[in-house]
Each structure stands twice: as C-alpha cells, then as structure tokens.
Design a protein around this motif. Structure first.
Motif, PDB file in Angstrom:
ATOM      1  N   VAL A 162     -45.821 -80.913   9.187  1.00  0.00           N
ATOM      2  CA  VAL A 162     -44.864 -80.022   9.848  1.00  0.00           C
ATOM      3  C   VAL A 162     -44.471 -80.599  11.205  1.00  0.00           C
ATOM      4  O   VAL A 162     -45.325 -81.035  11.979  1.00  0.00           O
ATOM      5  CB  VAL A 162     -45.476 -78.614  10.043  1.00  0.00           C
ATOM      6  N   SER A 163     -43.172 -80.604  11.489  1.00  0.00           N
ATOM      7  CA  SER A 163     -42.652 -81.077  12.764  1.00  0.00           C
ATOM      8  C   SER A 163     -42.457 -79.909  13.721  1.00  0.00           C
ATOM      9  O   SER A 163     -41.722 -78.967  13.422  1.00  0.00           O
ATOM     10  CB  SER A 163     -41.311 -81.797  12.559  1.00  0.00           C
ATOM     11  N   VAL A 164     -43.115 -79.992  14.874  1.00  0.00           N
ATOM     12  CA  VAL A 164     -42.952 -78.950  15.882  1.00  0.00           C
ATOM     13  C   VAL A 164     -41.503 -78.871  16.343  1.00  0.00           C
ATOM     14  O   VAL A 164     -40.927 -77.787  16.488  1.00  0.00           O
ATOM     15  CB  VAL A 164     -43.874 -79.226  17.095  1.00  0.00           C
ATOM     16  N   ALA A 165     -40.889 -80.032  16.561  1.00  0.00           N
ATOM     17  CA  ALA A 165     -39.506 -80.069  17.040  1.00  0.00           C
ATOM     18  C   ALA A 165     -38.551 -79.396  16.061  1.00  0.00           C
ATOM     19  O   ALA A 165     -37.585 -78.743  16.465  1.00  0.00           O
ATOM     20  CB  ALA A 165     -39.080 -81.513  17.286  1.00  0.00           C
ATOM     21  N   GLU A 166     -38.815 -79.528  14.758  1.00  0.00           N
ATOM     22  CA  GLU A 166     -37.939 -78.912  13.763  1.00  0.00           C
ATOM     23  C   GLU A 166     -38.177 -77.421  13.648  1.00  0.00           C
ATOM     24  O   GLU A 166     -37.265 -76.663  13.306  1.00  0.00           O
ATOM     25  CB  GLU A 166     -38.122 -79.603  12.410  1.00  0.00           C
ATOM     26  N   VAL A 167     -39.386 -76.976  13.949  1.00  0.00           N
ATOM     27  CA  VAL A 167     -39.694 -75.549  13.861  1.00  0.00           C
ATOM     28  C   VAL A 167     -39.137 -74.789  15.065  1.00  0.00           C
ATOM     29  O   VAL A 167     -38.535 -73.718  14.914  1.00  0.00           O
ATOM     30  CB  VAL A 167     -41.216 -75.320  13.739  1.00  0.00           C
ATOM     31  N   VAL A 168     -39.318 -75.320  16.259  1.00  0.00           N
ATOM     32  CA  VAL A 168     -38.934 -74.567  17.466  1.00  0.00           C
ATOM     33  C   VAL A 168     -37.794 -75.208  18.247  1.00  0.00           C
ATOM     34  O   VAL A 168     -37.291 -74.601  19.200  1.00  0.00           O
ATOM     35  CB  VAL A 168     -40.141 -74.384  18.402  1.00  0.00           C
ATOM     36  N   GLY A 169     -37.401 -76.418  17.879  1.00  0.00           N
ATOM     37  CA  GLY A 169     -36.385 -77.127  18.643  1.00  0.00           C
ATOM     38  C   GLY A 169     -37.018 -78.084  19.636  1.00  0.00           C
ATOM     39  O   GLY A 169     -38.084 -77.803  20.193  1.00  0.00           O
ATOM     40  N   ILE A 170     -36.354 -79.205  19.870  1.00  0.00           N
ATOM     41  CA  ILE A 170     -36.938 -80.258  20.694  1.00  0.00           C
ATOM     42  C   ILE A 170     -37.124 -79.819  22.141  1.00  0.00           C
ATOM     43  O   ILE A 170     -38.112 -80.165  22.793  1.00  0.00           O
ATOM     44  CB  ILE A 170     -36.077 -81.553  20.619  1.00  0.00           C
ATOM     45  N   ARG A 171     -36.193 -79.024  22.672  1.00  0.00           N
ATOM     46  CA  ARG A 171     -36.321 -78.601  24.069  1.00  0.00           C
ATOM     47  C   ARG A 171     -37.557 -77.735  24.270  1.00  0.00           C
ATOM     48  O   ARG A 171     -38.336 -77.949  25.200  1.00  0.00           O
ATOM     49  CB  ARG A 171     -35.063 -77.847  24.508  1.00  0.00           C
ATOM     50  N   ARG A 172     -37.740 -76.749  23.398  1.00  0.00           N
ATOM     51  CA  ARG A 172     -38.901 -75.874  23.526  1.00  0.00           C
ATOM     52  C   ARG A 172     -40.190 -76.646  23.292  1.00  0.00           C
ATOM     53  O   ARG A 172     -41.217 -76.370  23.925  1.00  0.00           O
ATOM     54  CB  ARG A 172     -38.786 -74.714  22.547  1.00  0.00           C
ATOM     55  N   ALA A 173     -40.140 -77.616  22.401  1.00  0.00           N
ATOM     56  CA  ALA A 173     -41.327 -78.416  22.114  1.00  0.00           C
ATOM     57  C   ALA A 173     -41.830 -79.130  23.364  1.00  0.00           C
ATOM     58  O   ALA A 173     -43.040 -79.284  23.562  1.00  0.00           O
ATOM     59  CB  ALA A 173     -41.029 -79.431  21.015  1.00  0.00           C
ATOM     60  N   PHE A 174     -40.895 -79.559  24.234  1.00  0.00           N
ATOM     61  CA  PHE A 174     -41.286 -80.247  25.462  1.00  0.00           C
ATOM     62  C   PHE A 174     -41.549 -79.276  26.609  1.00  0.00           C
ATOM     63  O   PHE A 174     -42.439 -79.506  27.430  1.00  0.00           O
ATOM     64  CB  PHE A 174     -40.208 -81.250  25.871  1.00  0.00           C
ATOM     65  N   GLN A 175     -40.783 -78.186  26.670  1.00  0.00           N
ATOM     66  CA  GLN A 175     -40.927 -77.259  27.790  1.00  0.00           C
ATOM     67  C   GLN A 175     -42.125 -76.333  27.650  1.00  0.00           C
ATOM     68  O   GLN A 175     -42.755 -75.962  28.640  1.00  0.00           O
ATOM     69  CB  GLN A 175     -39.644 -76.436  27.946  1.00  0.00           C
ATOM     70  N   GLN A 176     -42.459 -75.953  26.421  1.00  0.00           N
ATOM     71  CA  GLN A 176     -43.594 -75.069  26.157  1.00  0.00           C
ATOM     72  C   GLN A 176     -44.445 -75.662  25.040  1.00  0.00           C
ATOM     73  O   GLN A 176     -44.544 -75.104  23.950  1.00  0.00           O
ATOM     74  CB  GLN A 176     -43.110 -73.678  25.754  1.00  0.00           C
ATOM     75  N   PRO A 177     -45.061 -76.811  25.279  1.00  0.00           N
ATOM     76  CA  PRO A 177     -45.696 -77.544  24.180  1.00  0.00           C
ATOM     77  C   PRO A 177     -46.831 -76.791  23.494  1.00  0.00           C
ATOM     78  O   PRO A 177     -46.927 -76.818  22.259  1.00  0.00           O
ATOM     79  CB  PRO A 177     -46.196 -78.824  24.854  1.00  0.00           C
ATOM     80  N   ALA A 178     -47.689 -76.114  24.245  1.00  0.00           N
ATOM     81  CA  ALA A 178     -48.807 -75.417  23.614  1.00  0.00           C
ATOM     82  C   ALA A 178     -48.309 -74.272  22.733  1.00  0.00           C
ATOM     83  O   ALA A 178     -48.764 -74.104  21.595  1.00  0.00           O
ATOM     84  CB  ALA A 178     -49.766 -74.891  24.685  1.00  0.00           C
ATOM     85  N   GLU A 179     -47.389 -73.479  23.250  1.00  0.00           N
ATOM     86  CA  GLU A 179     -46.840 -72.382  22.460  1.00  0.00           C
ATOM     87  C   GLU A 179     -46.079 -72.912  21.252  1.00  0.00           C
ATOM     88  O   GLU A 179     -46.153 -72.341  20.154  1.00  0.00           O
ATOM     89  CB  GLU A 179     -45.924 -71.518  23.333  1.00  0.00           C
ATOM     90  N   ALA A 180     -45.371 -74.016  21.436  1.00  0.00           N
ATOM     91  CA  ALA A 180     -44.628 -74.600  20.324  1.00  0.00           C
ATOM     92  C   ALA A 180     -45.571 -75.063  19.216  1.00  0.00           C
ATOM     93  O   ALA A 180     -45.304 -74.863  18.025  1.00  0.00           O
ATOM     94  CB  ALA A 180     -43.789 -75.773  20.828  1.00  0.00           C
ATOM     95  N   VAL A 181     -46.697 -75.675  19.606  1.00  0.00           N
ATOM     96  CA  VAL A 181     -47.679 -76.116  18.602  1.00  0.00           C
ATOM     97  C   VAL A 181     -48.285 -74.907  17.895  1.00  0.00           C
ATOM     98  O   VAL A 181     -48.497 -74.927  16.673  1.00  0.00           O
ATOM     99  CB  VAL A 181     -48.767 -76.982  19.260  1.00  0.00           C
ATOM    100  N   ARG A 182     -48.545 -73.841  18.638  1.00  0.00           N
ATOM    101  CA  ARG A 182     -49.090 -72.629  18.004  1.00  0.00           C
ATOM    102  C   ARG A 182     -48.121 -72.080  16.968  1.00  0.00           C
ATOM    103  O   ARG A 182     -48.519 -71.751  15.837  1.00  0.00           O
ATOM    104  CB  ARG A 182     -49.373 -71.558  19.063  1.00  0.00           C
ATOM    105  N   VAL A 183     -46.850 -71.997  17.326  1.00  0.00           N
ATOM    106  CA  VAL A 183     -45.843 -71.453  16.408  1.00  0.00           C
ATOM    107  C   VAL A 183     -45.700 -72.342  15.174  1.00  0.00           C
ATOM    108  O   VAL A 183     -45.645 -71.845  14.039  1.00  0.00           O
ATOM    109  CB  VAL A 183     -44.492 -71.304  17.128  1.00  0.00           C
ATOM    110  N   ALA A 184     -45.650 -73.649  15.384  1.00  0.00           N
ATOM    111  CA  ALA A 184     -45.510 -74.568  14.251  1.00  0.00           C
ATOM    112  C   ALA A 184     -46.738 -74.526  13.346  1.00  0.00           C
ATOM    113  O   ALA A 184     -46.625 -74.605  12.117  1.00  0.00           O
ATOM    114  CB  ALA A 184     -45.279 -75.989  14.759  1.00  0.00           C
ATOM    115  N   THR A 185     -47.907 -74.382  13.952  1.00  0.00           N
ATOM    116  CA  THR A 185     -49.135 -74.273  13.156  1.00  0.00           C
ATOM    117  C   THR A 185     -49.121 -73.000  12.325  1.00  0.00           C
ATOM    118  O   THR A 185     -49.497 -73.007  11.140  1.00  0.00           O
ATOM    119  CB  THR A 185     -50.374 -74.296  14.065  1.00  0.00           C
TER     120      THR A 185
END
Length: 331
Positions: A299-322
C-alpha cells in the motif's frame, strides 16, 4: 491476534520506530486486544544505530569533505555501534549537488572505529549506508593507523548491497555526484586501492560481494580483517525478529520508497522473506511504491492520502494508510 510491526525508516519524515508506532495505532484501532510487537528495522544504512539501541555518545570527527562534524555512536559495555552516514554521509556533504565525489573521504568513519576500540570495545558493528565517498576506504585506514589489521570478530560491517569493490563507482558514483568521466577515474583508483590492500593485508577484495558498500570502505575493512555481512539479516537477528514471527498472525513492514531493490538486501525485503518462510501474512505500507514493486498487500501512503499530506503529516498518513491496508485483508 498477534501482530509484528517491523518497518524501516521513512527517510526524511519518520524514523523506523515512529513509523512502527503509527502502524501500531491502526492495528489497535482494528483489533483492540491484539498482541503487538514492535521491532524497528534497518539494513546497515542510517537508522541502524537507532535499531541497535540508539546513540549514547557524540564525538567530533572528520566529515566527508574535511570539515569537522559531530557524530553519534553507541558504546554499551564492550560493544559499539557506528554508522558511516554519521561521519561521512552524503547528507553531511550537502547532498549530491554539493558533494565532491573525488575528494570525499571515509576518514571520519575510521576515526569513529578508532574511538570505539580505544574506549575498550571488543566488538564494533559498523553500518555502511548513506556515504558520500568513493575512496576505497583509504581515509578510514589512514585514521585507524596501527589498529589494523583487526583481530577476528573485532569489527563487523553491515551492508545492504552485494556490489563488489571495483564496481562501487559505477553503481553508486552517479548518486554521489560523479559524471561518467569521474566514474571511470574513481574506478581506476579503486583498482589501484585493491592492489594496495592485497599487498598490505593479503586479501584481494576486487570481486568479493558486499565490498563495494560505502565507496569501497567495506572492502578495505574486510581486507583489514573485518567481517562483512548482510545488514538487514544482522539487525533482524539481534532484534529477535525471527523468534517474534513464530506464532504471529500478521507482520507489517515498510519504508519511505518501496521498489524492486527493497526486496534485495533492504530491511522490508528481509522481513518479507522471513514472513514467507514462516507462512505469516505480510503487509507493506510505504510512502511511495514503484511500479516494479506493486503487488497484493503493498500500500502506498501517498496514493491513500495524497503526497502533500504524506509529507506534512507523515505519522497520521501512515496510520490512515495502514488502516486501509488492514481493512483490505479482512478479519
């Protein structure tokens, strides 16, 4: 439900432990009673020191371009852990565009090993990833002086590549700022270095796998008596990953960028191999996923939440993608 969480770092955004903790939140949300084991992974590159206990010392050593740098390392009783990236890293040189691939030196790494030995370390583990230099290990050996050759078992070198000594410039030189002409000059210098190390130590490292790591530093250290091993396998063994996977229902791994090379010597690749051997379901959550690594359970975090959010909120983005990945595998 028994879940093992063993990611590598998400370079530039999350350490391996931070990524693991974000994944653990998603696991707990889905299975509140799950038994979770967190094992941060590394493969010999930056992050290895953290995975093997974390820094408890800092010393000033020679940086990759000759300026002094403060390098973190660990001494625990008579065992030491250092990273080449902490002393001679490409990031310390200012990245590819600011680096001087011909002049960049491994001297600081040799100084760290010398500090560890002089402090009483009977065993030094040295990670090789993230380096700026292609000096064949000359800087490090010069700094070590009469501390080489090493006694057997004294120095263990961790690598994430099987590249041989004289291929180091061709494989890694361009990412360190070397153009085609300089790659050829560096390769010729590596050939000369290999001859000198063979004459000095009696070990020809030119075609030996893993000796090209850190611009040939791993080969110089091997010639001087060090043991050179698979970094991810070493970290996994020390951390008890194999034991943790026995009886596990699921393992989560990942890293910042997941591609075909992740399966060949990198931390997540080793986790996946152990999981497959043990029949454990595995899921990869990565910042970005290359086309050559797309598969079920990746699973790609960037594809789940978008690349900007993946960099700006990395921990939350990883949680959502997981959470998305866990939903896809069902209960």
């Amino acid at each position: 439900m028994r879940v093992v969480i063993a990611p590598d770092k998400f370079k530039g955004t999350l350490t391996a432990r931070e990524a693991a903790e974000a994944m653990a939140l998603a696991v707990h949300d889905r299975w509140p009673d799950a038994e979770i084991r967190v094992i941060p992974m590394a493969d010999g590159g930056d992050g290895t020191l953290e995975a093997l206990g974390g820094a408890n010392r800092r010393d000033t050593v020679t940086g990759p371009l000759g300026r002094p740098v403060r390098a973190a390392w660990r001494l625990d009783a008579d065992a030491a852990v250092i990273e080449s990236a902490a002393a001679s890293g490409l990031v310390l040189a200012g990245g590819r565009d600011a680096n001087d691939p011909w002049a960049a030196t491994s001297r600081g790494v040799g100084e760290l090993i010398a500090l560890a030995l002089d402090a009483g370390a009977r065993r030094v583990v040295a990670g090789m990833g993230g380096s700026a230099m292609t000096d064949g290990g000359r800087g490090a050996l010069d700094a070590l002086g009469d501390r080489v050759p090493f006694r057997p078992g004294r120095v263990v070198v961790l690598t994430d590549t099987t590249t041989a000594f004289t291929d180091a410039a061709r494989v890694f030189g361009p990412q360190k700022g070397a153009d085609a002409a300089l790659v050829e000059r560096l390769t010729a210098r590596l050939e000369s270095d290999a001859v000198e190390w063979a004459e000095r130590f009696g070990r020809d490292v030119r075609e030996v796998p893993r000796t090209g790591a850190a611009g040939g530093l791993s080969g110089a250290l091997l010639a001087a008596g060090a043991e050179v091993v698979d970094g991810a396998a070493h970290v996994a063994e020390v951390a008890g990953l194999g034991e943790a996977l026995r009886g596990a229902d699921l393992v989560l791994t990942g890293e910042g960028a997941f591609d075909a090379t992740s399966l060949a010597g990198k931390g997540p690749g080793h986790v996946l191999a152990l999981a497959a051997a043990g029949g454990v379901t595995a899921v990869v959550v990565a910042g970005v996923v290359a086309d050559d690594a797309r598969a079920r359970g990746v699973v790609s975090v960037a594809e789940v939440v978008g690349i900007r959010r993946a960099f700006q909120q990395p921990a939350e983005a990883v949680r959502v993608a997981t959470a998305r990945a866990l939903a896809a595998i069902g209960d």
